[in-house]
Design a protein around this motif. Structure first.
Motif, PDB file in Angstrom:
ATOM      1  N   SER A   1       0.832  -1.209   0.000  1.00 35.82           N
ATOM      2  CA  SER A   1       0.000   0.000   0.000  1.00 35.82           C
ATOM      3  C   SER A   1       0.868   1.262   0.000  1.00 35.82           C
ATOM      4  N   THR A   2       2.011   1.225   0.690  1.00 35.84           N
ATOM      5  CA  THR A   2       2.919   2.367   0.682  1.00 35.84           C
ATOM      6  C   THR A   2       3.542   2.543  -0.696  1.00 35.84           C
ATOM      7  N   ALA A   3       3.909   1.435  -1.322  1.00 36.20           N
ATOM      8  CA  ALA A   3       4.482   1.501  -2.663  1.00 36.20           C
ATOM      9  C   ALA A   3       3.461   2.053  -3.665  1.00 36.20           C
ATOM     10  N   LEU A   4       2.207   1.619  -3.546  1.00 36.81           N
ATOM     11  CA  LEU A   4       1.159   2.121  -4.432  1.00 36.81           C
ATOM     12  C   LEU A   4       0.915   3.606  -4.195  1.00 36.81           C
ATOM     13  N   PHE A   5       0.931   4.025  -2.942  1.00 38.82           N
ATOM     14  CA  PHE A   5       0.761   5.434  -2.609  1.00 38.82           C
ATOM     15  C   PHE A   5       1.856   6.285  -3.258  1.00 38.82           C
ATOM     16  N   LEU A   6       3.102   5.849  -3.141  1.00 36.21           N
ATOM     17  CA  LEU A   6       4.215   6.595  -3.737  1.00 36.21           C
ATOM     18  C   LEU A   6       4.130   6.603  -5.260  1.00 36.21           C
ATOM     19  N   LEU A   7       3.757   5.474  -5.852  1.00 40.82           N
ATOM     20  CA  LEU A   7       3.642   5.391  -7.306  1.00 40.82           C
ATOM     21  C   LEU A   7       2.538   6.304  -7.835  1.00 40.82           C
ATOM     22  N   LEU A   8       1.386   6.307  -7.177  1.00 41.99           N
ATOM     23  CA  LEU A   8       0.275   7.160  -7.617  1.00 41.99           C
ATOM     24  C   LEU A   8       0.610   8.643  -7.456  1.00 41.99           C
ATOM     25  N   ASN A   9       1.293   8.993  -6.376  1.00 47.11           N
ATOM     26  CA  ASN A   9       1.702  10.389  -6.199  1.00 47.11           C
ATOM     27  C   ASN A   9       2.688  10.811  -7.281  1.00 47.11           C
ATOM     28  N   ALA A  10       3.674   9.969  -7.551  1.00 45.77           N
ATOM     29  CA  ALA A  10       4.661  10.305  -8.579  1.00 45.77           C
ATOM     30  C   ALA A  10       3.998  10.454  -9.942  1.00 45.77           C
ATOM     31  N   LEU A  11       3.092   9.535 -10.275  1.00 50.11           N
ATOM     32  CA  LEU A  11       2.388   9.603 -11.558  1.00 50.11           C
ATOM     33  C   LEU A  11       1.524  10.859 -11.642  1.00 50.11           C
ATOM     34  N   GLY A  12       0.833  11.192 -10.563  1.00 50.46           N
ATOM     35  CA  GLY A  12      -0.028  12.374 -10.551  1.00 50.46           C
ATOM     36  C   GLY A  12       0.757  13.654 -10.765  1.00 50.46           C
ATOM     37  N   PHE A  13       1.856  13.815 -10.035  1.00 51.92           N
ATOM     38  CA  PHE A  13       2.661  15.023 -10.202  1.00 51.92           C
ATOM     39  C   PHE A  13       3.308  15.082 -11.578  1.00 51.92           C
TER      40      PHE A  13
ATOM     41  N   ILE B   1      -4.780  18.546 -22.874  1.00 54.02           N
ATOM     42  CA  ILE B   1      -4.290  19.101 -21.604  1.00 54.02           C
ATOM     43  C   ILE B   1      -5.291  18.818 -20.486  1.00 54.02           C
ATOM     44  N   GLY B   2      -6.564  18.952 -20.777  1.00 57.11           N
ATOM     45  CA  GLY B   2      -7.593  18.670 -19.776  1.00 57.11           C
ATOM     46  C   GLY B   2      -7.588  17.210 -19.346  1.00 57.11           C
ATOM     47  N   ILE B   3      -7.428  16.303 -20.295  1.00 57.66           N
ATOM     48  CA  ILE B   3      -7.368  14.883 -19.962  1.00 57.66           C
ATOM     49  C   ILE B   3      -6.130  14.588 -19.118  1.00 57.66           C
ATOM     50  N   THR B   4      -5.008  15.221 -19.458  1.00 61.27           N
ATOM     51  CA  THR B   4      -3.777  15.015 -18.690  1.00 61.27           C
ATOM     52  C   THR B   4      -3.935  15.530 -17.266  1.00 61.27           C
ATOM     53  N   TRP B   5      -4.490  16.731 -17.114  1.00 62.04           N
ATOM     54  CA  TRP B   5      -4.702  17.285 -15.773  1.00 62.04           C
ATOM     55  C   TRP B   5      -5.695  16.442 -14.968  1.00 62.04           C
ATOM     56  N   PHE B   6      -6.756  15.987 -15.637  1.00 61.42           N
ATOM     57  CA  PHE B   6      -7.742  15.147 -14.959  1.00 61.42           C
ATOM     58  C   PHE B   6      -7.097  13.850 -14.466  1.00 61.42           C
ATOM     59  N   ALA B   7      -6.296  13.215 -15.313  1.00 60.90           N
ATOM     60  CA  ALA B   7      -5.638  11.960 -14.925  1.00 60.90           C
ATOM     61  C   ALA B   7      -4.659  12.198 -13.770  1.00 60.90           C
ATOM     62  N   GLY B   8      -3.957  13.333 -13.790  1.00 62.99           N
ATOM     63  CA  GLY B   8      -3.036  13.656 -12.706  1.00 62.99           C
ATOM     64  C   GLY B   8      -3.757  13.878 -11.393  1.00 62.99           C
ATOM     65  N   LEU B   9      -4.840  14.645 -11.426  1.00 62.70           N
ATOM     66  CA  LEU B   9      -5.616  14.893 -10.203  1.00 62.70           C
ATOM     67  C   LEU B   9      -6.284  13.621  -9.698  1.00 62.70           C
TER      68      LEU B   9
ATOM     69  N   VAL C   1      -5.818  11.910  -6.006  1.00 63.31           N
ATOM     70  CA  VAL C   1      -6.967  11.596  -5.144  1.00 63.31           C
ATOM     71  C   VAL C   1      -6.959  10.115  -4.775  1.00 63.31           C
ATOM     72  N   MET C   2      -6.669   9.253  -5.749  1.00 67.34           N
ATOM     73  CA  MET C   2      -6.620   7.822  -5.459  1.00 67.34           C
ATOM     74  C   MET C   2      -5.484   7.494  -4.494  1.00 67.34           C
ATOM     75  N   ALA C   3      -4.374   8.217  -4.580  1.00 68.12           N
ATOM     76  CA  ALA C   3      -3.270   8.009  -3.639  1.00 68.12           C
ATOM     77  C   ALA C   3      -3.718   8.342  -2.222  1.00 68.12           C
ATOM     78  N   GLN C   4      -4.497   9.399  -2.052  1.00 68.99           N
ATOM     79  CA  GLN C   4      -4.993   9.753  -0.727  1.00 68.99           C
ATOM     80  C   GLN C   4      -5.978   8.702  -0.210  1.00 68.99           C
ATOM     81  N   MET C   5      -6.770   8.123  -1.101  1.00 69.64           N
ATOM     82  CA  MET C   5      -7.704   7.079  -0.692  1.00 69.64           C
ATOM     83  C   MET C   5      -6.965   5.815  -0.262  1.00 69.64           C
ATOM     84  N   VAL C   6      -5.882   5.483  -0.962  1.00 74.21           N
ATOM     85  CA  VAL C   6      -5.075   4.319  -0.585  1.00 74.21           C
ATOM     86  C   VAL C   6      -4.419   4.555   0.762  1.00 74.21           C
TER      87      VAL C   6
END
Length: 71
Positions: free
Chosen positions: A13-25, A46-54, A58-63
């Motif tokens: 779960s920690t690894a997934l959290f770090l991966l999702l944060n890195a991907l989002g940023f 650009i909108g699709i990219t920003w949406f996927a990043g956000l 959000v999913m990282a915070q849920m994890v």
């Protein structure tokens, strides 16, 4: 003499959290660079990219907030 690992491994779960944060940023930075670099900007991409990043952030915070299950 057998070798034993003395370092604790990162939980999945920690690894997934770090991966999702890195991907989002990374996606947010790519969207920002695309906004500055393109003339005129392609707002759908650009909108699709920003949406996927956000969404990734959000999913990282849920994890992170999910309770830890032990078996």
């Amino acid at each position: 003499m057998a070798q034993h690992d003395t370092k604790s491994s990162t939980s999945p779960s920690t690894a997934l959290f770090l991966l999702l944060n890195a991907l989002g940023f990374l996606l947010l930075i790519i969207g920002l660079i695309a906004t500055v670099a393109m003339t005129p900007p392609h707002w759908l991409g650009i909108g699709i990219t920003w949406f996927a990043g956000l969404y990734s952030l959000v999913m990282a915070q849920m994890v992170k907030r999910r309770p830890l299950r032990r078996r």
